[in-house]
Design a protein around this motif. Structure first.
Motif, mmCIF file in Angstrom:
data_model
loop_
_atom_site.group_PDB
_atom_site.id
_atom_site.type_symbol
_atom_site.label_atom_id
_atom_site.label_comp_id
_atom_site.label_asym_id
_atom_site.label_seq_id
_atom_site.Cartn_x
_atom_site.Cartn_y
_atom_site.Cartn_z
ATOM 1 N N ARG A 144 -66.000 31.912 28.802
ATOM 2 C CA ARG A 144 -67.353 32.325 29.492
ATOM 3 C C ARG A 144 -66.831 32.783 30.812
ATOM 4 O O ARG A 144 -67.750 33.221 31.742
ATOM 5 N N SER A 145 -65.737 33.126 30.871
ATOM 6 C CA SER A 145 -65.131 33.896 32.131
ATOM 7 C C SER A 145 -65.801 35.358 32.369
ATOM 8 O O SER A 145 -66.042 35.900 31.207
ATOM 9 N N LYS A 146 -65.727 36.040 33.472
ATOM 10 C CA LYS A 146 -66.426 37.263 33.474
ATOM 11 C C LYS A 146 -65.416 38.385 32.820
ATOM 12 O O LYS A 146 -65.942 39.097 32.248
ATOM 13 N N ALA A 147 -64.128 38.032 32.702
ATOM 14 C CA ALA A 147 -63.328 39.021 32.034
ATOM 15 C C ALA A 147 -63.682 38.914 30.635
ATOM 16 O O ALA A 147 -63.762 39.940 29.721
ATOM 17 N N MET A 148 -64.052 37.798 29.888
ATOM 18 C CA MET A 148 -64.294 37.852 28.425
ATOM 19 C C MET A 148 -65.733 38.132 28.086
ATOM 20 O O MET A 148 -66.098 38.834 27.292
ATOM 21 N N GLN A 149 -66.729 38.083 29.335
ATOM 22 C CA GLN A 149 -68.023 38.529 29.416
ATOM 23 C C GLN A 149 -68.075 40.331 29.043
ATOM 24 O O GLN A 149 -68.681 40.740 28.152
ATOM 25 N N GLU A 150 -66.878 40.763 29.505
ATOM 26 C CA GLU A 150 -66.758 42.292 29.416
ATOM 27 C C GLU A 150 -66.433 42.605 28.047
ATOM 28 O O GLU A 150 -66.755 43.538 27.463
ATOM 29 N N VAL A 151 -65.483 41.674 27.249
ATOM 30 C CA VAL A 151 -64.973 41.935 26.097
ATOM 31 C C VAL A 151 -66.176 41.971 25.077
ATOM 32 O O VAL A 151 -66.240 42.501 24.081
ATOM 33 N N TYR A 152 -67.140 40.930 25.281
ATOM 34 C CA TYR A 152 -68.322 40.654 24.482
ATOM 35 C C TYR A 152 -69.050 41.960 24.577
ATOM 36 O O TYR A 152 -69.653 42.206 23.550
#
Length: 479
Positions: A144-152
């Motif tokens: 749920r990190s900001k970095a993973m939100q960008e991946v999604y």
């Protein structure tokens, strides 16, 4: 293991397959005709079908076409005699996973079967995105990190297009899962998805594996062979570790991207191929460009869309979510209750740098779960699990390393081989696999797990190093 359907009018061959695959741990059903096979596929789920071409009544190709309408993602291997190779190639173009020629040897058949099962699993098991760990399936991208939100967001934007994608990130960050998520959300989701690891296949075999070959292209090429890229026509090909692809083969991948065509080894006619390419690498491609090890024109063709996966150390807050997910998954796989993990243990996990990223975290939690004895995982379990990956201080590793060094020095001093590097690598790899097989009692699934390899990769290496394995002919019957 897997559920496999054998379709052949030869009762002896059906029995041989049933015995062989049952010994491998698979559940096997058989059918003597295409009509019977279709009835079975319509009433229960299979992971793979192995089917003869020439049968009384409905032949293999007609059966295959109808079967695809029932289960479009069900991998099918076609069996054929030497005289009907062209028919098998036509079946492959229609979407069959692969074909094998009768008579065939057990290692060859097992390798193709494992590749087909892996491809089927990739196509049919969905990778979930951004889900709650407790409700996630066995395969999910958690974070749920900001970095993973960008991946999604990036996956959502690029998946519906046909753009070439280059996935970059450190080893263990989950590049294959992201590639599969892109495929499963694409317009090609009902077409083949093939994974090709550019370092797992020996360089001398990679070109023929990718592009196939014509009869007489080299010694031993007694029949035409369709390559993996041609097999995936209409679908998606994931080139893992593309940064390690040999320089000569890069030119052929460039032609595929530019002209949408390939040439088999020994062939002169271009073959149109419609595939989407997704590449992945943990290499510094810019450094490889500067050193002349990677083509600049291919580099720009690949990075139409570049998707960067963040290392675990930069994913603040995700380690706790991932810990819950992996503990639930491993507890389910091991058939035990999930004991949970204490907050102090999670704090310890948060403080680790995780050079092996998500893969290292998963391995650590699996070890901690094994040694936790059913109690909630605490800091001492985490310390033990992380520490078991580090060299011990009892001196045993130093003694073993010095013994190996002495043997290497002696061998180098008396060497008369031209390529000593390959000699040493093959020797060590052969010994490692041989000892792992002994430790696992000959069980190839267990051996693959011990070595951290996929079963197809293990089987190919067993064949490469000519390790002791049943090699008798499965059937000498022809169509």
């Amino acid at each position: 293991m897997a559920s496999i359907l054998i379709v052949d009018d030869d009762a002896h061959l059906r029995q041989s397959f049933e015995k062989l695959l049952s010994q491998e741990g698979h559940t096997v059903r058989t059918a003597a005709s295409g009509e019977a096979a279709l009835a079975l596929v319509g009433s229960q789920q299979f992971d793979l079908v192995i089917m003869d071409v020439r049968m009384p009544g409905m032949n293999g190709l007609d059966t295959f076409q109808t079967m695809r309408k029932i289960e479009p993602k069900l991998p099918v291997i076609i069996m054929t005699a030497f005289g009907t190779t062209e028919t098998a190639i036509e079946a492959t173009k229609m979407g069959a996973f692969d074909y094998v020629l009768k008579p065939f040897e057990i290692p060859e058949v097992l390798l193709v079967i494992e590749q087909a099962l892996e491809a089927g699993r990739f196509m049919r098991s969905r990778v979930e995105l951004d889900v709650v760990p407790e409700s996630a399936s066995l395969e999910a991208i958690i974070g749920r990190s900001k970095a993973m939100q960008e991946v999604y967001k990036a996956i959502g934007r690029v998946a519906p297009t046909d753009a070439t994608v280059l996935i970059r990130g450190e080893s263990g960050t989950g590049k294959e899962l992201v590639a599969r998520a892109i495929y499963q959300h694409s317009l090609r989701a009902d077409k083949p998805f093939l994974v090709i690891n550019c370092v797992a296949i020996p360089e001398t075999l990679l070109e023929s594996e990718l592009f196939g070959y014509e009869k007489g292209a080299f010694t031993g090429a007694v029949n035409r062979r369709v390559g993996r890229i041609e097999q995936a026509n209409g679908g998606t090909v994931f080139l893992d570790e593309i940064g390690d692809m040999p320089f000569g083969i890069q030119a052929k991948i460039l032609r595929l991207l530019q002209e949408k065509s390939i040439e088999r080894l020994g062939g002169r006619e271009p073959i149109p191929v419609d595939v989407r390419i997704i590449g992945a690498t943990n290499r510094d491609l810019e450094a490889s460009l500067a050193e002349g090890r990677f083509r600049e024109d291919l580099y720009y063709r690949l990075k139409v869309v570049t998707l960067w996966l963040p290392p675990l150390r930069e994913r603040s807050g995700d380690i706790s979510l991932l810990s819950d997910f992996f503990l639930a998954r491993f507890a389910q796989e091991m058939g035990i209750s999930n004991p949970g993990i204490t907050e102090k243990a999670k704090a310890l996990l948060d403080g680790h740098t995780w050079p092996g990223n998500v893969r290292e975290l998963a391995n650590t939690l699996q070890k901690a779960l094994i040694f936790s004895r059913g109690c909630p995982i605490g800091p001492e379990d985490v310390v033990q699990a992380i520490g078991s990956d580090s060299p011990t201080k009892n001196g045993r590793e130093d003694v073993t390393e010095e013994t190996i060094r002495q043997w290497i020095r002696k061998s180098l001093a008396t060497a008369d081989a031209e390529n000593m590097f390959e000699y040493f690598m093959d020797t060590f790899a052969g010994l490692l696999i041989s000892e792992a097989l002994k430790l696992a009692g000959g069980n190839r699934s267990r051996t693959a797990k011990i070595l951290g390899l996929s079963r197809p990769t293990l089987l190919s290496k067993i064949e490469k190093y000519r390790l002791k394995l049943e090699t008798s002919v499965l059937s000498d019957s022809t169509e």
